[in-house]
Design a protein around this motif. Structure first.
Motif, PDB file in Angstrom:
ATOM      1  N   TRP A   1      -2.819   6.422  -8.983  1.00  0.00           N
ATOM      2  CA  TRP A   1      -3.570   7.649  -8.715  1.00  0.00           C
ATOM      3  C   TRP A   1      -3.416   8.089  -7.263  1.00  0.00           C
ATOM      4  O   TRP A   1      -3.289   9.281  -6.978  1.00  0.00           O
ATOM      5  N   ALA A   2      -3.417   7.133  -6.340  1.00  0.00           N
ATOM      6  CA  ALA A   2      -3.260   7.469  -4.918  1.00  0.00           C
ATOM      7  C   ALA A   2      -1.870   8.034  -4.647  1.00  0.00           C
ATOM      8  O   ALA A   2      -1.712   9.021  -3.913  1.00  0.00           O
ATOM      9  N   GLU A   3      -0.864   7.437  -5.240  1.00  0.00           N
ATOM     10  CA  GLU A   3       0.500   7.927  -5.049  1.00  0.00           C
ATOM     11  C   GLU A   3       0.658   9.344  -5.591  1.00  0.00           C
ATOM     12  O   GLU A   3       1.428  10.145  -5.047  1.00  0.00           O
ATOM     13  N   GLU A   4      -0.094   9.662  -6.629  1.00  0.00           N
ATOM     14  CA  GLU A   4      -0.042  10.993  -7.224  1.00  0.00           C
ATOM     15  C   GLU A   4      -0.921  11.995  -6.485  1.00  0.00           C
ATOM     16  O   GLU A   4      -0.954  13.182  -6.833  1.00  0.00           O
TER      17      GLU A   4
ATOM     18  N   LEU B   1       0.835  -1.203   0.000  1.00  0.00           N
ATOM     19  CA  LEU B   1       0.000   0.000   0.000  1.00  0.00           C
ATOM     20  C   LEU B   1       0.871   1.254   0.000  1.00  0.00           C
ATOM     21  O   LEU B   1       1.920   1.296   0.654  1.00  0.00           O
ATOM     22  N   PRO B   2       0.453   2.287  -0.732  1.00  0.00           N
ATOM     23  CA  PRO B   2       1.221   3.538  -0.736  1.00  0.00           C
ATOM     24  C   PRO B   2       1.348   4.117   0.672  1.00  0.00           C
ATOM     25  O   PRO B   2       0.470   3.935   1.522  1.00  0.00           O
ATOM     26  N   SER B   3       2.417   4.841   0.903  1.00  0.00           N
ATOM     27  CA  SER B   3       2.676   5.385   2.249  1.00  0.00           C
ATOM     28  C   SER B   3       1.778   6.565   2.583  1.00  0.00           C
ATOM     29  O   SER B   3       1.673   6.948   3.754  1.00  0.00           O
ATOM     30  N   ASN B   4       1.115   7.134   1.573  1.00  0.00           N
ATOM     31  CA  ASN B   4       0.294   8.323   1.817  1.00  0.00           C
ATOM     32  C   ASN B   4      -1.179   8.006   2.052  1.00  0.00           C
ATOM     33  O   ASN B   4      -2.027   8.901   1.994  1.00  0.00           O
ATOM     34  N   VAL B   5      -1.510   6.734   2.302  1.00  0.00           N
ATOM     35  CA  VAL B   5      -2.892   6.362   2.605  1.00  0.00           C
ATOM     36  C   VAL B   5      -2.918   5.563   3.906  1.00  0.00           C
ATOM     37  O   VAL B   5      -1.920   4.937   4.280  1.00  0.00           O
TER      38      VAL B   5
ATOM     39  N   GLY C   1      -6.691  -0.491   2.266  1.00  0.00           N
ATOM     40  CA  GLY C   1      -6.690  -1.829   1.688  1.00  0.00           C
ATOM     41  C   GLY C   1      -8.071  -2.438   1.647  1.00  0.00           C
ATOM     42  O   GLY C   1      -8.348  -3.361   0.878  1.00  0.00           O
ATOM     43  N   MET C   2      -8.966  -1.891   2.482  1.00  0.00           N
ATOM     44  CA  MET C   2     -10.354  -2.342   2.549  1.00  0.00           C
ATOM     45  C   MET C   2     -11.277  -1.348   1.854  1.00  0.00           C
ATOM     46  O   MET C   2     -12.467  -1.573   1.764  1.00  0.00           O
ATOM     47  N   GLY C   3     -10.695  -0.224   1.379  1.00  0.00           N
ATOM     48  CA  GLY C   3     -11.501   0.835   0.777  1.00  0.00           C
ATOM     49  C   GLY C   3     -11.161   1.067  -0.670  1.00  0.00           C
ATOM     50  O   GLY C   3     -11.579   0.324  -1.551  1.00  0.00           O
TER      51      GLY C   3
END
Length: 329
Positions: free
Chosen positions: A290-293, A110-114, A119-121
């Motif tokens: 997209w989350a990492e960005e 999982l990205p570090s910014n979430v 992981g469930m969302g």
């Protein structure tokens, strides 16, 4: 080892009640066989479809099904070593033993910014469902108007973000002024309160030229009325029908076929069991990027303790949540 699970204790009569559920303790031995591993729940997902499946539950026997984010604490399985973070299809239980057949996804990266609960969302069934419905079913073009019902819920909060990433103008339908403020804060261009403004009034005001794409989470009369405001060859993704899940009588809706053939509207249903699994890995890669960005974020409503699952689930069905509803164990 001692764990807890939630069972279906009494038949639902319309809206579920806390007394319809029961917390049961159970024991598992920690002497594992080959390929088995011991897991403990980190987060358990509350999802509307569990109410839809209630007709399959057996009173006093069925453990409430569903997905959870879990951590492997002991393992005889080389594929899932100790410390692995997994999405498991094991239901509302605090832990247990698996041979790997319950594993849906590995979420060690999982990205570090979430938050871990992502992981469930956005990286679980919620995000995959939203992405599949928009990208694979609606297939919007940049500039399209995308209408989303249940916009402040788990799926709706993801769909709006994805729609904006893909260049859509996003309109959300919500059930309160608080939810309108919420969806606008996460990127929706506009929103309306369906309890105080009719579909016709809202869409004449917000989409006078018509709606290109409709992501349907609620079904019922609302969905039928939307068709009158869609453009020629509009597309509809049918993800849910939460407006009827607690109904005690068969739901009735306006006849939609005339509007569908007059406007050449394409309506397609899809579900998490059949349609999404073959594409899950490739879609996860896109969502993760997209989350990492910083383009895709996790919005959630979190309660704590397995005992709170029934009341949290009931509240979610009543629309008390903003974003994804999870219970931290």
């Amino acid at each position: 080892m001692k764990f807890k699970k939630i069972i279906y204790a009494r038949k639902f009569d319309g809206n579920p009640k806390v007394s319809d559920f029961e917390v049961v303790e159970y024991h598992v031995a920690d002497d594992l066989k080959d390929d088995e591993f011991l897991y403990e729940a980190l987060y358990i997902s509350c999802d509307p479809y569990l109410r839809l499946l209630a007709h399959t539950y057996v009173v006093g026997e069925t453990s409430i099904p569903g997905y959870q984010l879990s951590k492997v604490t002991k393992s005889n399985n080389r594929k899932y070593p100790v410390g692995s973070i997994l999405v498991l299809n094991v239901g509302w239980r605090s832990g247990g033993i698996s041979n790997g057949s319950d594993v849906l996804y590995i979420r060690n990266d999982l990205p570090s910014n979430v938050p871990l609960s992502a992981g469930m969302g956005i990286f679980g069934m919620t995000g995959l469902t939203g992405y599949y419905g928009v990208d694979r079913v609606l297939r919007p073009k940049s500039g399209d108007t995308l209408l989303v019902s249940g916009a402040a819920g788990a799926i709706g909060s993801v769909v709006g973000q994805i729609g904006k990433i893909l260049g859509c103008r996003c309109i959300g339908s919500c059930g309160s002024e608080e939810k309108i403020k919420f969806v606008k804060s996460i990127g929706y261009d506009d929103a309306f309160n369906y309890k105080t403004e009719s579909v016709t009034e809202a869409l004449q005001r917000l989409a006078p030229e018509g709606v290109d794409c409709y992501f349907d989470n609620v079904g019922g009369d609302f969905a039928s009325q939307v068709l009158s405001h869609m453009k020629k060859r509009g597309r509809v993704a049918v993800c849910g029908a939460v407006s009827s899940y607690n109904a005690t009588e068969p739901a009735r809706a306006l006849i939609m076929q005339p509007m569908m053939f007059l406007k050449s509207i394409v309506m397609e249903g899809f579900n998490i069991f059949d349609d999404i699994p073959p594409h899950a890995d490739e879609m996860y890669a896109v969502l993760r990027k997209w989350a990492e960005e910083g383009k895709l974020k996790q919005y959630e409503y979190v309660t704590e303790g397995i005992e709170s699952l029934p009341s949290t689930f009931i509240g979610m069905l009543q629309g008390k949540n903003l974003g994804k509803t999870v219970v931290k164990i």
